[in-house]
Design a protein around this motif. Structure first.
Motif, short mmCIF file in Angstrom:
data_model
loop_
_atom_site.label_atom_id
_atom_site.label_comp_id
_atom_site.label_asym_id
_atom_site.label_seq_id
_atom_site.Cartn_x
_atom_site.Cartn_y
_atom_site.Cartn_z
N GLY A 1 2.52 9.93 -8.64
CA GLY A 1 1.21 9.67 -9.19
C GLY A 1 0.63 8.39 -8.62
O GLY A 1 1.25 7.68 -7.82
N GLN A 2 -0.65 8.12 -9.04
CA GLN A 2 -1.32 6.95 -8.51
C GLN A 2 -0.65 5.67 -8.99
O GLN A 2 -0.19 5.59 -10.14
CB GLN A 2 -2.78 6.96 -8.97
CG GLN A 2 -3.59 8.12 -8.44
CD GLN A 2 -3.71 8.12 -6.93
OE1 GLN A 2 -3.81 7.05 -6.33
NE2 GLN A 2 -3.64 9.30 -6.31
N GLY A 3 -0.58 4.70 -8.05
CA GLY A 3 0.04 3.42 -8.39
C GLY A 3 -0.98 2.46 -8.97
O GLY A 3 -1.99 2.87 -9.54
N VAL B 1 0.86 -1.19 0.00
CA VAL B 1 0.00 0.00 0.00
C VAL B 1 0.89 1.22 0.00
O VAL B 1 1.82 1.32 0.82
CB VAL B 1 -0.93 0.00 1.23
CG1 VAL B 1 -1.80 1.24 1.24
CG2 VAL B 1 -1.78 -1.27 1.26
N ARG B 2 0.62 2.16 -0.91
CA ARG B 2 1.45 3.38 -1.02
C ARG B 2 0.83 4.49 -0.18
O ARG B 2 -0.38 4.60 -0.03
CB ARG B 2 1.51 3.82 -2.47
CG ARG B 2 2.14 2.76 -3.38
CD ARG B 2 2.04 3.14 -4.81
NE ARG B 2 2.79 4.34 -5.10
CZ ARG B 2 2.92 4.88 -6.30
NH1 ARG B 2 2.32 4.32 -7.35
NH2 ARG B 2 3.61 5.99 -6.50
N SER B 3 1.74 5.32 0.32
CA SER B 3 1.28 6.47 1.11
C SER B 3 0.97 7.64 0.17
O SER B 3 1.31 7.64 -1.03
CB SER B 3 2.36 6.88 2.10
OG SER B 3 3.48 7.44 1.44
N LYS B 4 0.37 8.62 0.73
CA LYS B 4 0.00 9.79 -0.07
C LYS B 4 1.24 10.53 -0.57
O LYS B 4 1.21 11.20 -1.61
CB LYS B 4 -0.88 10.71 0.72
CG LYS B 4 -0.21 11.29 1.97
CD LYS B 4 -1.16 12.18 2.73
CE LYS B 4 -0.47 12.77 3.96
NZ LYS B 4 -1.35 13.70 4.68
N GLU C 1 13.19 12.65 6.35
CA GLU C 1 13.65 11.44 7.06
C GLU C 1 12.52 10.93 7.96
O GLU C 1 11.91 11.67 8.71
CB GLU C 1 14.88 11.77 7.90
CG GLU C 1 15.40 10.60 8.74
CD GLU C 1 16.31 9.70 7.93
OE1 GLU C 1 16.53 8.56 8.34
OE2 GLU C 1 16.79 10.13 6.87
N GLY C 2 12.23 9.60 7.87
CA GLY C 2 11.22 8.98 8.74
C GLY C 2 9.83 9.02 8.18
O GLY C 2 8.89 8.55 8.83
N THR C 3 9.65 9.57 6.98
CA THR C 3 8.30 9.61 6.40
C THR C 3 7.90 8.20 5.96
O THR C 3 8.70 7.45 5.42
CB THR C 3 8.28 10.55 5.19
OG1 THR C 3 8.63 11.87 5.62
CG2 THR C 3 6.90 10.58 4.56
N VAL C 4 6.63 7.85 6.26
CA VAL C 4 6.13 6.54 5.88
C VAL C 4 5.78 6.57 4.40
O VAL C 4 4.87 7.31 3.97
CB VAL C 4 4.88 6.16 6.73
CG1 VAL C 4 4.34 4.81 6.28
CG2 VAL C 4 5.21 6.13 8.20
N LEU C 5 6.48 5.77 3.61
CA LEU C 5 6.29 5.75 2.17
C LEU C 5 5.20 4.75 1.77
O LEU C 5 4.60 4.88 0.70
CB LEU C 5 7.60 5.40 1.47
CG LEU C 5 8.77 6.37 1.73
CD1 LEU C 5 10.03 5.88 1.05
CD2 LEU C 5 8.43 7.77 1.31
N GLY C 6 4.98 3.74 2.61
CA GLY C 6 3.98 2.74 2.31
C GLY C 6 3.96 1.66 3.39
O GLY C 6 4.64 1.77 4.41
N ALA C 7 3.17 0.64 3.13
CA ALA C 7 3.07 -0.47 4.08
C ALA C 7 2.99 -1.78 3.32
O ALA C 7 2.34 -1.85 2.26
CB ALA C 7 1.84 -0.31 4.97
#
Length: 623
Positions: free
Chosen positions: A94-96, A84-87, A153-159
């Motif tokens: 762009g949208q994945g 899952v991609r983050s905003k 630094e530390g930004t959540v890019l996805g899960a």
């Protein structure tokens, strides 16, 4: 419940407890281990996905990432791999893919807070472990996230979401737990069997000892404990057998000795211990009874105490005690608790014809409880016509080789068996009482002989000295006078000188007989000394005393004494004084009667003289 059963139940309970605890621990360990292992696997898989995505981006093949992720699903027990991609990524690139755009609640939380979440759940009855791992931007390493992503630094890019199936793991864990459970069960079973083998002798020995103790309480010491082992338990059994053997032999000897003393043979249905205690108590009570009656003054007191004993200790209320008087007479001493009561349970003829009494005649016990009608002298109210007739048992008491007294116990036929069981104990008291009665009889005989004149069988002067206080007290209590007649045989010395002392003794005996026939039984005759006699008339004043004295004088004057070769006539002189009319003291009154006697002699003998004060001179010494 026996000791063996308790031990077995205890061992089974402990084994079941151990198994239950083991199962709980196994289940907990399985869960904990599964979660820990799955967490590690999920983290590893997530790291692989992250590396795969990073490499794909660097190599320019990020658009084909879905194919790489699909290949990961071929891994065993790996059910789902989803990214899952983050905003932040969507804003930059762009949208994945469409699948990457759908985020559930857990993934949304992980994207928001950047912390991984793990969960174990059941799907279609199968355990599934899910882990959602955040993909956090970092400047560490080469290449690193910040080279491509324009984020801090530390930004959540996805899960990355990984789901693992734990079915096989659960199956293997259950097999392992079951194998251990079987092993523990077998070990517990062998432990229980081994413990029972060790403890069974303890329980069996304890149960056997318990049974023997119960039997011993019932008086049975014949049982023995089987010696099952050669250890401490075996020693306990051996020592118990020795103790029982010792008690059995000791009680048997005591019982036999006591039975010899009581005359009661041991009964097979008796409680040996209680019967022995009862017999010993009876002997002890009989000994105390003997010590008590030895301090009684007369035989009557002893008979009365024995009657009380029959009632209080044995519940005997109907009985008779007869005492032998001479060879042919019996006298009732106590009848149904009444001292000197009249003959009630026997034909009164036995009082003058004692040979009618079977016990007196034979000197042996007469058992009318078992053999009704054995003694024809027994008389009972209603006879045998009553529904529950009276029966009797007579016990003769031998004294100096002859029957001294007879104890007759009377009971209803319904009570005969119980009374028969009491006979040996009553005989113990009778045996203790016999020598005491004999001693009292001899003492009374000696006392009587010391208080009587052997030749005339009259009371002597010593009797008067012992009895005078009682006589005076009775006179004052009844406020009645006592008349004293002092009698002297006239010219008695001439009889001895002329005919000899044998004739003199015969004359004195004849005079004693005349005096006995001339007074009442309540009056007291005393040979005062030599040819002097004293008569104490109770409830008699001076006039009555003179009448009796004159009657005696006339009878003696008319009486012919038989001597060798013929007859002899003699006269008496009599002096009369009255207590307390003539004096307030008995002995002074006696002296006054003596003074009157000598006045009668001085006046010519063969006469009666009443004391008057003028006969007492100053020179006379008080007797």
């Amino acid at each position: 419940m026996t000791l063996n059963r308790k031990i077995t139940l205890l061992l089974i309970t402990v084994a079941c407890g151990i198994l239950a605890i083991f199962m709980l621990i196994s289940l907990y360990a399985f869960r904990h281990l599964s979660i820990a292992s799955s967490t590690g696997h999920v983290q590893t898989a997530a790291e692989i996905v992250r590396v795969l995505l990073t490499e794909s981006m660097i190599n320019g093949v990020i658009a084909k990432r879905e194919q790489s992720l699909e290949r990961l699903r071929d891994i065993r027990d790996l059910r789902t791999v989803r990214v899952v991609r983050s905003k932040w990524v969507n804003e930059q690139f762009g949208q994945g893919l469409a699948r990457e755009m759908v985020a559930d609640e857990i993934e949304t939380n992980v994207l928001d807070n950047g912390r991984p979440q793990f969960a174990l759940r059941e799907e279609d009855g199968q355990p599934v472990f899910r882990g959602t791992i955040p993909y956090v931007a970092s400047s560490r390493g080469t290449p690193n996230c910040l080279q491509c992503h324009q984020v801090a630094e530390g930004t959540v890019l996805g899960a990355v979401t990984i789901e693992l199936s734990l079915t096989e793991l659960r199956r293997q864990a259950l097999y392992g737990a079951l194998a251990v459970l079987v092993a523990v069960s077998l070990i517990s079973l062998f432990a229980i069997l081994g413990a029972r083998r060790l403890m069974l002798p303890v329980g069996d020995t304890a149960a056997a000892i318990g049974s023997l103790v119960q039997a011993a309480l019932r008086g049975d010491f014949k049982g023995r404990v089987q010696q099952r082992t050669k250890d401490d338990i075996g020693d306990i059994a051996a020592h118990t057998n020795k103790l029982l053997s010792f008690l059995d032999e000791g009680l048997s000897q005591i019982s036999e000795r006591v039975a010899q003393l009581t005359g009661r043979p041991p009964q097979h249905d008796d409680n040996q211990l209680l019967a022995t205690i009862d017999m010993i108590d009876g002997l002890a009570d009989a000994t105390r009874f003997k010590a008590t009656i030895e301090e009684d003054e007369t035989k009557t007191e002893i008979y009365e105490r024995f009657g009380l004993l029959l009632g209080r200790r044995f519940g005997v209320e109907a009985y008779s005690i007869y005492e032998a008087h001479g060879a042919t007479q019996l006298a009732p001493i106590s009848v149904d608790g009444e001292i000197s009561g009249s003959c009630h349970w026997c034909d009164p003829q036995i009082l003058v014809r004692s040979e009618m009494c079977r016990a007196k005649r034979s000197g042996h016990p007469v058992d009318g409880l078992v053999q009704p009608g054995i003694c024809f002298a027994f008389r009972a109210e209603g006879g045998n016509a009553e529904p529950d007739p009276w029966r009797h048992y007579c016990l003769p008491l031998i004294q100096s080789g002859t029957v001294g007294c007879i104890v007759q116990l009377v009971a209803r036929e319904s009570e005969a068996a119980a009374r028969l069981g009491q006979i040996p104990y009553i005989q113990v008291y009778l045996r203790e009482m016999a020598p005491v009665l004999e001693a009292k009889r001899l003492t009374e005989t000696l006392r009587d002989s010391s208080l009587r004149d052997a030749m005339t069988d009259l009371n002597n002067r010593r009797f008067l000295e012992q009895y005078v206080d009682t006589l005076i007290a009775s006179s004052r209590r009844r406020n009645s006078p006592l008349a004293l007649l002092m009698i002297d045989l006239d010219y008695f010395k001439m009889v001895n000188d002329s005919y000899g002392h044998d004739v003199g003794d015969s004359v004195l005996k004849g005079l004693a007989d005349v005096l006995k026939q001339s007074v009442r039984t309540s009056d007291i005759l005393v040979r005062f000394g030599g040819e002097e006699f004293l008569i104490v008339l109770q409830d008699a004043d001076g006039d009555n005393a003179l009448m009796v004295a004159e009657k005696i004088r006339a009878r003696v004057a008319d009486f012919k004494f038989r001597i060798a070769g013929g007859m002899l006539q003699k006269t008496v002189s009599i002096g009369v004084a009255v207590f307390p009319d003539d004096s307030e003291t008995f002995w002074q009154t006696l002296k006054y009667a003596d003074v009157a006697l000598y006045r009668a002699k001085d006046d010519g003998r063969n006469r009666v003289v009443r004391f008057t004060p003028d006969m007492w001179g100053d020179e006379t010494v008080v007797y």
